[in-house]
Design a protein around this motif. Sequence first.
Motif, PDB file in Angstrom:
ATOM      1  N   VAL A 110       0.835  -1.199   0.000  1.00 52.38           N
ATOM      2  CA  VAL A 110       0.000   0.000   0.000  1.00 52.38           C
ATOM      3  C   VAL A 110       0.874   1.254   0.000  1.00 52.38           C
ATOM      4  CG1 VAL A 110      -1.705   1.314   1.326  1.00 52.38           C
ATOM      5  CG2 VAL A 110      -1.947  -1.161   1.099  1.00 52.38           C
ATOM      6  N   CYS A 111       1.915   1.265   0.820  1.00 51.78           N
ATOM      7  CA  CYS A 111       2.824   2.421   0.854  1.00 51.78           C
ATOM      8  C   CYS A 111       3.500   2.624  -0.498  1.00 51.78           C
ATOM      9  CB  CYS A 111       3.875   2.226   1.949  1.00 51.78           C
ATOM     10  SG  CYS A 111       3.235   2.277   3.642  1.00 51.78           S
ATOM     11  N   GLY A 112       3.953   1.522  -1.114  1.00 54.17           N
ATOM     12  CA  GLY A 112       4.626   1.621  -2.400  1.00 54.17           C
ATOM     13  C   GLY A 112       3.706   2.096  -3.510  1.00 54.17           C
ATOM     14  N   ILE A 113       2.468   1.602  -3.513  1.00 54.19           N
ATOM     15  CA  ILE A 113       1.505   2.015  -4.549  1.00 54.19           C
ATOM     16  C   ILE A 113       1.213   3.503  -4.451  1.00 54.19           C
ATOM     17  CG2 ILE A 113      -0.895   1.777  -5.302  1.00 54.19           C
ATOM     18  CD1 ILE A 113      -0.641  -1.224  -4.501  1.00 54.19           C
ATOM     19  N   TRP A 114       0.996   3.990  -3.225  1.00 51.97           N
ATOM     20  CA  TRP A 114       0.737   5.422  -3.058  1.00 51.97           C
ATOM     21  C   TRP A 114       1.956   6.244  -3.466  1.00 51.97           C
ATOM     22  CZ3 TRP A 114      -3.679   7.256  -3.395  1.00 51.97           C
ATOM     23  CH2 TRP A 114      -4.786   6.898  -2.618  1.00 51.97           C
ATOM     24  N   ALA A 115       3.151   5.854  -3.016  1.00 51.56           N
ATOM     25  CA  ALA A 115       4.351   6.629  -3.328  1.00 51.56           C
ATOM     26  C   ALA A 115       4.635   6.646  -4.826  1.00 51.56           C
ATOM     27  CB  ALA A 115       5.549   6.049  -2.573  1.00 51.56           C
ATOM     28  N   THR A 116       4.264   5.572  -5.517  1.00 51.83           N
ATOM     29  CA  THR A 116       4.474   5.492  -6.970  1.00 51.83           C
ATOM     30  C   THR A 116       3.804   6.652  -7.697  1.00 51.83           C
ATOM     31  OG1 THR A 116       4.760   3.086  -6.985  1.00 51.83           O
ATOM     32  CG2 THR A 116       3.970   4.098  -9.013  1.00 51.83           C
ATOM     33  N   GLN A 117       2.669   7.101  -7.181  1.00 50.84           N
ATOM     34  CA  GLN A 117       1.977   8.209  -7.840  1.00 50.84           C
ATOM     35  C   GLN A 117       2.868   9.444  -7.942  1.00 50.84           C
ATOM     36  OE1 GLN A 117      -1.844   8.639  -5.707  1.00 50.84           O
ATOM     37  NE2 GLN A 117      -2.794   7.835  -7.545  1.00 50.84           N
ATOM     38  N   ASN A 118       3.696   9.692  -6.952  1.00 49.35           N
ATOM     39  CA  ASN A 118       4.574  10.865  -6.983  1.00 49.35           C
ATOM     40  C   ASN A 118       5.882  10.600  -7.711  1.00 49.35           C
ATOM     41  OD1 ASN A 118       3.244  13.079  -5.546  1.00 49.35           O
ATOM     42  ND2 ASN A 118       3.257  11.709  -3.790  1.00 49.35           N
ATOM     43  N   PHE A 119       6.449   9.421  -7.517  1.00 49.22           N
ATOM     44  CA  PHE A 119       7.748   9.133  -8.122  1.00 49.22           C
ATOM     45  C   PHE A 119       7.649   8.778  -9.604  1.00 49.22           C
ATOM     46  CE2 PHE A 119       9.000   8.082  -3.593  1.00 49.22           C
ATOM     47  CZ  PHE A 119       9.748   9.245  -3.440  1.00 49.22           C
ATOM     48  N   SER A 120       6.433   8.701 -10.151  1.00 49.29           N
ATOM     49  CA  SER A 120       6.276   8.453 -11.585  1.00 49.29           C
ATOM     50  C   SER A 120       6.200   9.756 -12.379  1.00 49.29           C
ATOM     51  CB  SER A 120       5.017   7.618 -11.850  1.00 49.29           C
ATOM     52  OG  SER A 120       3.854   8.279 -11.366  1.00 49.29           O
ATOM     53  N   GLY A 121       6.421  10.904 -11.710  1.00 49.53           N
ATOM     54  CA  GLY A 121       6.501  12.186 -12.407  1.00 49.53           C
ATOM     55  C   GLY A 121       5.294  13.085 -12.249  1.00 49.53           C
ATOM     56  N   ASN A 122       4.458  12.836 -11.247  1.00 48.38           N
ATOM     57  CA  ASN A 122       3.220  13.578 -11.088  1.00 48.38           C
ATOM     58  C   ASN A 122       3.449  15.078 -10.917  1.00 48.38           C
ATOM     59  OD1 ASN A 122       0.506  14.109 -10.780  1.00 48.38           O
ATOM     60  ND2 ASN A 122       0.420  13.459  -8.653  1.00 48.38           N
ATOM     61  N   THR A 123       4.355  15.452 -10.023  1.00 45.99           N
ATOM     62  CA  THR A 123       4.599  16.870  -9.765  1.00 45.99           C
ATOM     63  C   THR A 123       5.187  17.563 -10.983  1.00 45.99           C
ATOM     64  OG1 THR A 123       4.973  16.387  -7.423  1.00 45.99           O
ATOM     65  CG2 THR A 123       5.791  18.487  -8.248  1.00 45.99           C
ATOM     66  N   PHE A 124       6.088  16.884 -11.690  1.00 42.96           N
ATOM     67  CA  PHE A 124       6.701  17.451 -12.889  1.00 42.96           C
ATOM     68  C   PHE A 124       5.640  17.792 -13.925  1.00 42.96           C
ATOM     69  CE2 PHE A 124       9.177  16.600 -16.948  1.00 42.96           C
ATOM     70  CZ  PHE A 124       9.824  17.823 -16.941  1.00 42.96           C
ATOM     71  N   SER A 125       4.652  16.919 -14.080  1.00 47.09           N
ATOM     72  CA  SER A 125       3.613  17.151 -15.088  1.00 47.09           C
ATOM     73  C   SER A 125       2.761  18.363 -14.757  1.00 47.09           C
ATOM     74  CB  SER A 125       2.713  15.917 -15.220  1.00 47.09           C
ATOM     75  OG  SER A 125       1.807  15.825 -14.137  1.00 47.09           O
ATOM     76  N   ASN A 126       2.710  18.739 -13.483  1.00 46.16           N
ATOM     77  CA  ASN A 126       1.910  19.892 -13.091  1.00 46.16           C
ATOM     78  C   ASN A 126       2.510  21.219 -13.549  1.00 46.16           C
ATOM     79  OD1 ASN A 126      -0.025  18.290 -11.823  1.00 46.16           O
ATOM     80  ND2 ASN A 126       1.024  18.359  -9.852  1.00 46.16           N
ATOM     81  N   TYR A 127       3.708  21.153 -14.115  1.00 44.34           N
ATOM     82  CA  TYR A 127       4.364  22.369 -14.595  1.00 44.34           C
ATOM     83  C   TYR A 127       4.066  22.635 -16.068  1.00 44.34           C
ATOM     84  CZ  TYR A 127       7.012  23.215 -10.332  1.00 44.34           C
ATOM     85  OH  TYR A 127       7.363  23.507  -9.035  1.00 44.34           O
ATOM     86  N   SER A 128       3.023  22.013 -16.598  1.00 52.17           N
ATOM     87  CA  SER A 128       2.662  22.258 -17.992  1.00 52.17           C
ATOM     88  C   SER A 128       2.376  23.740 -18.222  1.00 52.17           C
ATOM     89  CB  SER A 128       1.449  21.412 -18.387  1.00 52.17           C
ATOM     90  OG  SER A 128       0.337  21.708 -17.568  1.00 52.17           O
ATOM     91  N   THR A 129       1.717  24.393 -17.234  1.00 52.98           N
ATOM     92  CA  THR A 129       1.419  25.816 -17.357  1.00 52.98           C
ATOM     93  C   THR A 129       2.703  26.628 -17.521  1.00 52.98           C
ATOM     94  OG1 THR A 129      -0.525  25.524 -15.958  1.00 52.98           O
ATOM     95  CG2 THR A 129       0.263  27.766 -16.265  1.00 52.98           C
ATOM     96  N   TYR A 130       3.752  26.236 -16.797  1.00 48.13           N
ATOM     97  CA  TYR A 130       5.043  26.938 -16.874  1.00 48.13           C
ATOM     98  C   TYR A 130       5.590  26.874 -18.302  1.00 48.13           C
ATOM     99  CZ  TYR A 130      10.098  27.592 -16.308  1.00 48.13           C
ATOM    100  OH  TYR A 130      11.398  27.993 -16.447  1.00 48.13           O
ATOM    101  N   PHE A 131       5.539  25.702 -18.926  1.00 48.10           N
ATOM    102  CA  PHE A 131       6.076  25.562 -20.279  1.00 48.10           C
ATOM    103  C   PHE A 131       5.197  26.271 -21.299  1.00 48.10           C
ATOM    104  CE2 PHE A 131       8.245  22.067 -18.136  1.00 48.10           C
ATOM    105  CZ  PHE A 131       9.539  22.214 -18.631  1.00 48.10           C
ATOM    106  N   PHE A 132       3.889  26.323 -21.075  1.00 47.42           N
ATOM    107  CA  PHE A 132       3.027  27.081 -21.971  1.00 47.42           C
ATOM    108  C   PHE A 132       3.313  28.583 -21.861  1.00 47.42           C
ATOM    109  CE2 PHE A 132      -0.039  23.357 -21.886  1.00 47.42           C
ATOM    110  CZ  PHE A 132       0.174  23.029 -23.212  1.00 47.42           C
ATOM    111  N   GLU A 133       3.627  29.043 -20.649  1.00 47.28           N
ATOM    112  CA  GLU A 133       3.995  30.450 -20.481  1.00 47.28           C
ATOM    113  C   GLU A 133       5.299  30.758 -21.215  1.00 47.28           C
ATOM    114  OE1 GLU A 133       4.064  30.935 -16.253  1.00 47.28           O
ATOM    115  OE2 GLU A 133       1.963  31.563 -16.151  1.00 47.28           O
ATOM    116  N   GLN A 134       6.236  29.779 -21.179  1.00 48.20           N
ATOM    117  CA  GLN A 134       7.468  29.956 -21.934  1.00 48.20           C
ATOM    118  C   GLN A 134       7.194  30.097 -23.430  1.00 48.20           C
ATOM    119  OE1 GLN A 134      10.121  26.666 -20.981  1.00 48.20           O
ATOM    120  NE2 GLN A 134      11.423  28.084 -19.830  1.00 48.20           N
ATOM    121  N   ALA A 135       6.117  29.434 -23.867  1.00 46.34           N
ATOM    122  CA  ALA A 135       5.752  29.488 -25.282  1.00 46.34           C
ATOM    123  C   ALA A 135       4.990  30.768 -25.633  1.00 46.34           C
ATOM    124  CB  ALA A 135       4.907  28.276 -25.646  1.00 46.34           C
ATOM    125  N   GLY A 136       4.825  31.656 -24.652  1.00 47.52           N
ATOM    126  CA  GLY A 136       4.168  32.937 -24.896  1.00 47.52           C
ATOM    127  C   GLY A 136       2.695  32.950 -24.585  1.00 47.52           C
TER     128      GLY A 136
END
Length: 573
Positions: free
Chosen positions: A341-367
């Motif tokens: 259970v601990c590993g399954i929950w932690a997988t959600q973050n270590f699979s890149g979840n927080t990184f994907s939340n920066y899509s807005t940042y890259f769109f801002e870079q695109a103007g």
Amino acid sequence: MGSRFVEGLADDESRGGGPSSSAIRDESGSTERNLRDGDEKGSRSHSRRSMFTNAASATDKEHRMTLLSGIRLYPKAIFWSMLISSLCAMEGYDVSLVGNFYAFPPFNQQFGELQPGPAGGYQVPARWQTGLSVGAQGGQIVGLIINGFLTERIGYRKVILVSLLWLTAVTALFFRAQNLGMLLAAEILAGVPWGVFQAIAISYAAEVCPVALRGYLTTWANSCWGWGQIIGIAVIRSQFGRTDDWAWRLPYALMWMWYPPLLLGVYLAPESPWWLVRVGKIDEARHSLSRLTSSGRDIEYDVDETVDMIRHTTELEREAHTGASYADCFRGTNLRRTLLVCGIWATQNFSGNTFSNYSTYFFEQAGLGGTAAYDFALGQYGINTVGVFGAWALMSAGIGRRTLFVYGLCGLCVTLMIIGFVGIARGRVEDRTVGLVTGSLMLLWATIYQITVGTIAFSLVAEMSTRRLQVKTIALGRASYNVAAIIVNVLTPYMINPTAWNWRNYAGFFWAGTCFLCIIFAYYCVPEPSGRSFAELDLLFERKVPARDFAKTEVDVFAEGEGKVRRGRELEG
């Protein structure tokens, strides 16, 4: 007295040398007691045989139950489960507020610091941004641990009602905040009930529905989290153009809109029948089940059989594991289940979840500035909401939850690698193109995540633990999720920020590496629980069956369980 005893013996001998009348009475009384004891033992034995027969019948009916027949029989359970799961929307709402307020001018003018340089402007310092995020997650960890103690003592409904009243009061601190210190205190205090909701919504859903509906109702909590985010960012977007304090106070004030309907709904909701059986309230469990089903729609349904199925599973777990404390989560086969259970929950973050939340940042870079970036963020939160329906479609097509989890991680890993390789093109093509491609790939990542790992994890964690330790195990697992979230929330800004490590797209390679480790964990450790009753899962773990063999291993829970329980009772006697 002795002479009368001798005279009695003489009288008895003169009547033929038989035993005395008192001896006959003693022997007769002893015989009656033996008969009564035998009747009681026979009655208990018959009662146990009846329980096993009923439990076997109920289990067989659940195995034969289709999705549509489950919906027809359990429409009330579906309603109550979805209502309780909607508690998770409040956390999603606040998370979207905090994350998007940092780009909201009225909020920055109230809580930010004036930045030096020609650009100027107000910004909330990075240390406070980290503090607000970590503070909420720390409060959630406390709430999760408290929930593990209280829920098994006083029940699901009472814990939820107290938590909602607590959150109603804390919302006033958000609304009246004058500085970042008050906001931090509010985040910590609000995190406590949010932690309670995270664990209790999944546990309740797993215990009020049959096997055929379990995968669907436990994953609904993820969709609730998503539509809470949508409401939050939509409210912020509606405040663009305002410059007064109400621009940021109103979104916090709207948190009060959640509480009245939820308080009323939870008050009226039936208690978990599994919890009622665990505390010995069999009649109340029977009544709760009658409130969760529409028995008139299925002539085969028998509430007494379902109660006995719950009792049978509870007996098996009590025999295998004597305790129900946090320490018991790390003993025997429970250790494997807790780590899962601990590993399954932690997988959600270590699979890149927080990184994907920066899509807005890259769109801002695109103007794409102003409200356009918020529109794309709104689209990503929309994916979070509807992704669960994609997962439901795949599950209804017969694809197992282990399969979705493992192959979903593979898709995430490939997408992150591509994001990293796109960074190599920076300098060869214009930044606008790189930003658009990267942001689009992050939306693709979010889509894959939500129809597999993000949604399926909610179902898997509800099925991995024993019923007696479910609330505590999910609490520990969700606490590991928050610890992992703290780690990635600290690392990711440094990776992205041009004034820090400045990895930008190359961060995709790092998260692809951690995601690959998650794939290894999932392939070797995560079993397939689809179509299994809780008693069957218990025995599979007791047998120490490898995760990859769960789906193809046959187990007769009643042939084994009846003998185990009967021997345990005889040893106790």
